[in-house]
Design an enzyme around this catalytic site. Structure first.
Site: not given
Ligand SMILES: NC(=O)c1ccc[n+]([C@@H]2O[C@H](COP(=O)([O-])OP(=O)(O)OC[C@H]3O[C@@H](n4cnc5c(N)ncnc54)[C@H](O)[C@@H]3O)[C@@H](O)[C@H]2O)c1
Length: 296
Positions: A139, A189, A118, A151
């Protein structure tokens, strides 16, 4: 492209895996945690059930989608045949740089490496690899199977060819991709976060209460959800971290996070995920009700 590896089975990763699998791609869903993989697959299955109930897909299509996904806890094994990797692991710069170094080593030379970050610089992530022209931001928005926008962020060195491939592929998923350049906050963002921050500042200054601020923006601007509730959904810690990336990246005080936001994060009030933010979600039914209203 047939094989797509998705790193991380959390909120975004399982939605991304679901979306690719439903469009016929073979998906290798990879997470370091077995529990996250199980939870991710359960979520995909439940979301598909909801689509079957709405007659958006058939039971056979649900099964086909699930059959298209294989889970792995080992990255090297999971990415062996991937034409594209979409990384959606925890938002942490050191972790992402480490993952991309490993992907660069483990993936075939022609694999495109995408990140769902993000806020982290695509150019910085790309610099950790020996193939910066093949690294790009993809994104997706939450919830991924429903939200149309992707995005597409070009890093400083991302090639035209890779950008076109990812734009075309996003369209084949039924999404609407928009190409943007790699500067702090990208577009989504950069515009959204100052609005959320300003709504927190409005509350902090005592101009109006939580419900009042959200009602003004919902009814007055036709926003489907008020900004304070949206901040709760995104996670107040995530909002704070994105604002800090823009504050540091642009050296501009207009992105400085509101002290109330900083304090709430320090106090562990992170929004829906912690049970309390600007609203109280301690009864899970209430959070579910709000989620349904958002997804309508
Ligand atoms: N949540 C949102 O609304 C949103 C929206 C757009 C983008 N994002 C981006 O998406 C990404 C993930 O966010 P999320 O909300 O799904 O997070 P989350 O915490 O729900 O999930 C992250 C996952 O990554 C896993 N993980 C950690 N280290 C790892 C590794 N080395 N290898 C494999 N898996 C690993 C964790 O076990 C977890 O299951 C981030 O970069 C975030 O900025 C989030």
């Amino acid at each position: 492209m047939k094989n797509v590896a998705v790193i991380g089975a959390g909120t975004m990763g399982n939605g991304i895996a679901h979306t690719f699998a439903q469009s016929g791609f073979k998906v290798q869903l990879i997470d370091i945690s077995e529990a996250s993989l199980k939870k991710g697959m359960d979520t995909i299955s439940k979301n598909l059930d909801r689509m079957v109930a709405k007659e958006a897909i058939t039971e056979a299509q649900k099964q086909e989608t699930l059959n298209n996904i294989t889970t792995f806890t080992d990255v090297t094994e999971g990415v062996e045949y991937a034409s594209l990797v979409v990384e959606a692991a925890t938002e942490n710069i050191d972790l992402k740089l480490k993952i991309f170094k490993q992907l660069d080593k483990d993936c075939p030379d022609d694999t495109i490496l995408a990140t769902n970050t993000s806020s982290i610089s695509i150019t910085q992530i790309a610099a950790a690899t020996s193939r910066p022209s093949m690294v790009i931001g993809m994104h997706f928005m939450n919830p991924v199977p429903i939200m149309k926008l992707v995005e597409i962020i070009r890093g400083y060195n991302t090639s035209d060819e890779v950008t076109k491939t990812i734009m075309d592929m996003s369209k084949s998923l039924g999404k609407i991709p928009v190409e943007v350049n790699d500067y702090p906050g990208f577009v989504a963002n950069r515009i959204l976060m100052p609005m959320l921050n300003e709504s927190i500042e409005t509350l902090y200054n005592g101009v109006a209460g939580v419900e009042e601020i959200d009602t003004v923006m919902k009814l007055g601007m036709a926003h489907p959800m008020g900004p304070l509730q949206l901040a709760d959904f995104i996670g107040l810690d995530i909002c704070l971290s994105i604002l800090n990336v823009m504050y540091e990246g642009f050296k501009n005080p207009k992105y400085a996070p509101c002290p109330l936001l900083v304090n709430m994060v320090r106090a562990g009030k992170l929004g829906v995920k912690s049970g309390e933010g600007f609203y109280d979600y301690s009864q899970s039914k209430k959070a579910e009700k709000v989620a349904k209203q958002f997804l309508k």
